[in-house]
Design a protein around this motif. Structure first.
Motif, PDB file in Angstrom:
ATOM      1  N   ASP A  32       0.712  -1.103  -0.127  1.00 46.61           N
ATOM      2  CA  ASP A  32       0.051   0.061  -0.028  1.00 46.61           C
ATOM      3  C   ASP A  32       0.875   1.532  -0.181  1.00 46.61           C
ATOM      4  N   GLY A  33       2.228   0.924   0.090  1.00 49.95           N
ATOM      5  CA  GLY A  33       2.964   2.353   0.001  1.00 49.95           C
ATOM      6  C   GLY A  33       3.242   2.751   1.358  1.00 49.95           C
ATOM      7  N   VAL A  34       3.473   1.910   2.328  1.00 55.83           N
ATOM      8  CA  VAL A  34       3.506   2.131   3.733  1.00 55.83           C
ATOM      9  C   VAL A  34       4.982   1.926   3.928  1.00 55.83           C
ATOM     10  N   ILE A  35       5.758   3.175   4.619  1.00 54.92           N
ATOM     11  CA  ILE A  35       7.110   3.002   4.964  1.00 54.92           C
ATOM     12  C   ILE A  35       7.163   2.929   6.373  1.00 54.92           C
ATOM     13  N   LEU A  61      10.973   8.290  -8.290  1.00 52.07           N
ATOM     14  CA  LEU A  61      11.462   8.571  -9.587  1.00 52.07           C
ATOM     15  C   LEU A  61      11.027   7.223 -10.370  1.00 52.07           C
ATOM     16  N   LEU A  62      10.698   6.079  -9.930  1.00 49.80           N
ATOM     17  CA  LEU A  62      10.192   4.949 -10.875  1.00 49.80           C
ATOM     18  C   LEU A  62       8.550   4.752 -10.806  1.00 49.80           C
ATOM     19  N   GLU A  63       8.008   5.699 -10.036  1.00 46.17           N
ATOM     20  CA  GLU A  63       6.535   5.776  -9.905  1.00 46.17           C
ATOM     21  C   GLU A  63       5.730   4.489  -9.503  1.00 46.17           C
ATOM     22  N   VAL A  64       6.633   4.184  -8.234  1.00 43.89           N
ATOM     23  CA  VAL A  64       6.174   2.710  -7.930  1.00 43.89           C
ATOM     24  C   VAL A  64       5.928   2.873  -6.498  1.00 43.89           C
ATOM     25  N   SER A  65       5.835   3.997  -5.787  1.00 42.92           N
ATOM     26  CA  SER A  65       5.485   4.405  -4.286  1.00 42.92           C
ATOM     27  C   SER A  65       4.307   3.782  -3.719  1.00 42.92           C
ATOM     28  N   ALA A  66       3.361   3.640  -4.479  1.00 41.63           N
ATOM     29  CA  ALA A  66       2.140   3.009  -3.933  1.00 41.63           C
ATOM     30  C   ALA A  66       1.845   1.596  -4.207  1.00 41.63           C
ATOM     31  N   LYS A  67       2.906   0.964  -4.545  1.00 33.75           N
ATOM     32  CA  LYS A  67       3.069  -0.346  -5.146  1.00 33.75           C
ATOM     33  C   LYS A  67       3.983  -1.212  -4.063  1.00 33.75           C
ATOM     34  N   TYR A  68       4.435  -0.566  -3.052  1.00 34.69           N
ATOM     35  CA  TYR A  68       5.613  -1.426  -2.196  1.00 34.69           C
ATOM     36  C   TYR A  68       5.456  -0.840  -0.853  1.00 34.69           C
ATOM     37  N   ASP A  69       5.258  -1.822  -0.084  1.00 28.17           N
ATOM     38  CA  ASP A  69       5.656  -1.564   1.311  1.00 28.17           C
ATOM     39  C   ASP A  69       7.170  -1.775   1.695  1.00 28.17           C
ATOM     40  N   VAL A  70       7.677  -0.705   2.476  1.00 32.27           N
ATOM     41  CA  VAL A  70       9.120  -0.668   2.989  1.00 32.27           C
ATOM     42  C   VAL A  70       9.241  -0.918   4.316  1.00 32.27           C
ATOM     43  N   ILE A  71       9.894  -1.857   4.750  1.00 33.29           N
ATOM     44  CA  ILE A  71      10.228  -2.073   6.052  1.00 33.29           C
ATOM     45  C   ILE A  71      11.766  -1.925   6.437  1.00 33.29           C
ATOM     46  N   ILE A  72      12.370  -1.036   7.312  1.00 32.80           N
ATOM     47  CA  ILE A  72      13.621  -0.611   7.471  1.00 32.80           C
ATOM     48  C   ILE A  72      14.198  -0.900   8.756  1.00 32.80           C
ATOM     49  N   ASN A  73      15.336  -1.427   9.028  1.00 30.18           N
ATOM     50  CA  ASN A  73      15.798  -1.614  10.021  1.00 30.18           C
ATOM     51  C   ASN A  73      16.994  -0.727  10.130  1.00 30.18           C
ATOM     52  N   GLY A  84      19.879   9.333   3.757  1.00 28.23           N
ATOM     53  CA  GLY A  84      20.766   8.617   2.991  1.00 28.23           C
ATOM     54  C   GLY A  84      20.895   7.164   2.626  1.00 28.23           C
ATOM     55  N   ALA A  85      21.345   6.680   3.894  1.00 25.25           N
ATOM     56  CA  ALA A  85      21.425   5.075   3.932  1.00 25.25           C
ATOM     57  C   ALA A  85      20.225   4.564   3.481  1.00 25.25           C
ATOM     58  N   ILE A  86      18.964   4.881   3.939  1.00 18.93           N
ATOM     59  CA  ILE A  86      17.696   4.485   3.567  1.00 18.93           C
ATOM     60  C   ILE A  86      17.339   4.562   1.657  1.00 18.93           C
ATOM     61  N   ARG A  87      17.789   5.887   1.427  1.00 19.38           N
ATOM     62  CA  ARG A  87      17.639   5.919   0.043  1.00 19.38           C
ATOM     63  C   ARG A  87      18.405   5.095  -0.747  1.00 19.38           C
ATOM     64  N   HIS A  88      19.723   4.790  -0.123  1.00 15.53           N
ATOM     65  CA  HIS A  88      20.802   3.742  -1.036  1.00 15.53           C
ATOM     66  C   HIS A  88      20.200   2.368  -0.930  1.00 15.53           C
ATOM     67  N   GLY A  89      19.508   2.047   0.240  1.00 14.06           N
ATOM     68  CA  GLY A  89      19.042   0.530   0.539  1.00 14.06           C
ATOM     69  C   GLY A  89      18.031   0.454  -0.568  1.00 14.06           C
ATOM     70  N   ILE A  90      17.069   1.499  -0.675  1.00 17.73           N
ATOM     71  CA  ILE A  90      15.658   1.116  -1.599  1.00 17.73           C
ATOM     72  C   ILE A  90      16.324   1.173  -2.969  1.00 17.73           C
ATOM     73  N   ALA A  91      17.422   1.902  -3.260  1.00 22.22           N
ATOM     74  CA  ALA A  91      17.716   1.964  -4.687  1.00 22.22           C
ATOM     75  C   ALA A  91      18.660   0.946  -5.275  1.00 22.22           C
TER      76      ALA A  91
END
Length: 91
Positions: A32-35, A61-73, A84-91
């Motif tokens: 649902d696009g939940v981070i 940038l890829l226009e997929v923000s509503a298609k993925y849930d992102v869970i970050i530790n 910046g580390a999160i951006r690098h990990g997603i990319a």
């Protein structure tokens, strides 16, 4: 011959680093696009809109923000390095 009834869920893992910050990122398709960062929402964890923008940048940038849930530790570093580390990990 027996059929395998278990269905595997697809998840994508990535690790991002910037300065002293380390982010372990898990992308879950068909979301649902939940981070979520360290069991908190993005808005709870980062107060500044610029940091939220940095986190969302690869997905926007890829226009997929509503298609993925992102869970970050996330551990280490300051807020800017963490974003910046999160951006690098997603990319």
């Amino acid at each position: 011959m027996a059929k395998a009834t278990s269905k595997k869920k697809v998840q994508y893992w990535g690790t991002g680093r910037r300065k002293k910050a380390i982010a372990r990122v898990r992308l879950i398709p068909a979301g649902d696009g939940v981070i979520t960062i360290n069991k908190k929402s993005l808005d709870e964890y980062f107060g500044l809109d610029t940091l939220k923008f940095i986190v969302r940048q690869p997905l926007e940038l890829l226009e997929v923000s509503a298609k993925y849930d992102v869970i970050i530790n996330l551990c280490g570093g300051g807020f800017t390095g963490q974003a910046g580390a999160i951006r690098h990990g997603i990319a």
